[in-house]
Design a protein around this motif. Structure first.
Motif, PDB file in Angstrom:
ATOM      1  N   ASP A   1       0.847  -1.191   0.000  1.00 35.40           N
ATOM      2  CA  ASP A   1       0.000   0.000   0.000  1.00 35.40           C
ATOM      3  C   ASP A   1       0.880   1.237   0.000  1.00 35.40           C
ATOM      4  O   ASP A   1       2.096   1.158   0.179  1.00 35.40           O
TER       5      ASP A   1
ATOM      6  N   PHE B   1      -3.025  -5.349  -3.286  1.00 39.56           N
ATOM      7  CA  PHE B   1      -3.393  -3.991  -2.880  1.00 39.56           C
ATOM      8  C   PHE B   1      -4.849  -3.998  -2.449  1.00 39.56           C
ATOM      9  O   PHE B   1      -5.733  -4.404  -3.202  1.00 39.56           O
TER      10      PHE B   1
ATOM     11  N   SER C   1      -8.305  -2.025  -1.130  1.00 38.55           N
ATOM     12  CA  SER C   1      -8.960  -0.719  -1.191  1.00 38.55           C
ATOM     13  C   SER C   1     -10.458  -0.920  -1.009  1.00 38.55           C
ATOM     14  O   SER C   1     -10.920  -2.017  -0.663  1.00 38.55           O
TER      15      SER C   1
END
Length: 434
Positions: A257, A300, A302
């Motif tokens: 991140d 990642f 999100s």
């Protein structure tokens, strides 16, 4: 309540750059999806409003702020709780989630958008059916078949030794019958011409073995063919947070991140945090670094509007080198417009207008070029035609052939060792003849 409502904005998207500030002076073609929603709501209510660029006016950083203590916040939440602005609105990336802590300091309208936890990973590898020879049966079946073959073969040899003529050499009978029975059983396995000239119990045994091999070989041919023409699957690394934790512990993936050391997690986070102790999150400074990590098995995490991710697996971009995995086991994050505590009546009126607009929110957010729905990624790839490949398929036949030749060569060396005296006698004989 003042005559003109001050709405605080944070600029976070290129769509709205130098655009939403012009709303009170002229029309803005792409002010942002949230701006269009608030415009329509105030048109329905017949109220005037203006834009407050909080970053420019108050010098706060472009974020919603964090809680200092039970009554004080930083950032946009601080301006709202201190009633320096009437309500707040963020532009897409910097959204205002409804949380218990924030609800104590501000008033929230009805949720207008719903965000789900997602993971961005590289495109999974395809599981092709190239090992079509050995994969037709599981390993346990191969072991059982091999054991059955050896048992039947030994019974043949034992039968020949028991019922051999008294004047015959047991050693000679053993070598003759072992080779003969081996070829007979192989012929039975391959459904070739096989002699069943034995009598009694051995005949029944051979007959039943031949019938069984016919059934098994038919099934094997069908299974091998299905491996070639069946749909191929993509190896999805994980589907939710629980599976992600397991992959992290195995070291197969790692989290990455930008300037964030801890992932989003709402409840039952113990397994994830324990996995991150063993396999820590990599903290990067730029998007490029994160993308490089993703290409090397990085993950990642999100949050994304559910209207943009129609299925559990979606393509990340038009390059088709990354996919989005929607975690359906994670909690949904609700985002909404927020009002100062003193604006309870305004919030109530705004909710009434918002109820009329909620059916159109999906169209506003996805149909105006701000964002588009991600194209679904199907982990199953249908195949209507499959061509055998020399590199992937016939290589297996060649490999088996090489293994067989190697085995024959090893047996040949054993025979040389066992019959060395015989070979010496032959050599001596040839020398005498010459």
């Amino acid at each position: 309540m003042s005559d003109i409502i001050s709405v605080g904005f944070i600029e976070a998207e290129s769509d709205a750059t130098k655009c939403f500030r012009q709303l009170q002076y002229q029309n803005c073609p792409r002010p942002g999806a949230e701006v269009e929603i608030i415009q329509l709501a105030f048109i329905i209510l017949g109220l005037e409003w203006n834009v407050v660029d909080v970053e420019k006016e108050y010098g706060i950083p472009p974020d919603m702020g964090t809680q200092i203590n039970s009554t004080h916040w930083t950032g946009m939440m601080g301006l709202l709780s201190e009633e320096k602005i009437t309500m707040v609105l963020a532009i897409y990336k910097i959204f205002l989630d409804i949380t218990p802590e924030r609800m104590k300091s501000v008033l929230f309208a009805f949720p207008s958008r719903y965000f789900q936890t997602i993971y961005v990973v590289r495109k999974p590898n395809e599981t092709v059916s190239q090992n079509f020879i050995m994969n037709a049966f599981p390993s346990t079946v191969w072991i059982i078949l091999a054991a059955t073959f050896m048992i039947i073969w030994l019974i043949h040899i034992l039968h020949a030794i028991i019922f051999c003529p008294k004047d015959s050499s047991i050693k000679k009978v053993f070598y003759q019958e072992s080779g003969k029975s081996l070829m007979q059983l192989i012929s039975a396995n391959l459904r070739q011409t096989s002699e069943l000239n034995s009598t009694g119990s051995l005949f029944v045994l051979n007959f039943l073995y031949l019938l069984a091999m016919i059934v098994i070989l038919t099934y094997y041919q069908t299974a091998m063919f299905s491996n070639l023409v069946a749909p191929s699957y993509y190896k999805i690394p994980f589907r939710n947070r629980n599976e992600l934790s397991a992959r992290l512990l195995e070291g197969k993936v790692f989290m990455t991140d930008i300037k964030r050391r801890r992932p989003y997690c709402a409840y039952q986070c113990g397994d994830l945090y324990k996995a991150l102790e063993k396999n820590p999150m990599k903290v990067r400074n730029t998007d490029a670094e994160v993308f490089r990590d993703i290409s090397n098995n990085g993950v990642f995490q999100s949050k994304l509007d559910v209207n943009f991710i129609p299925s559990q697996f979606n393509w990340f971009s038009k390059r088709y080198d990354k996919i989005i995995i929607k975690d359906n086991l994670e909690v949904t994050h609700y985002t909404a417009f927020a009002f100062a505590k003193s604006q309870r009546k305004l919030r109530k009126k705004f909710d009434q207008a918002l109820l009329k607009l909620l059916p159109a929110v999906e169209q506003i957010t996805t149909a105006h070029g701000y964002r588009t729905r991600r194209r679904p990624f199907n982990p199953i790839q249908e195949r209507h035609f499959f061509a055998l490949s020399i590199r992937e398929h016939f290589f297996q036949v060649f490999l088996i052939y090489i293994i067989g030749i190697s085995l024959a060569f090893i047996i040949f060396l054993v025979e040389i060792f066992v019959y060395s005296k015989t070979f010496k006698n032959i050599a001596t004989f040839l020398r005498l003849k010459t």
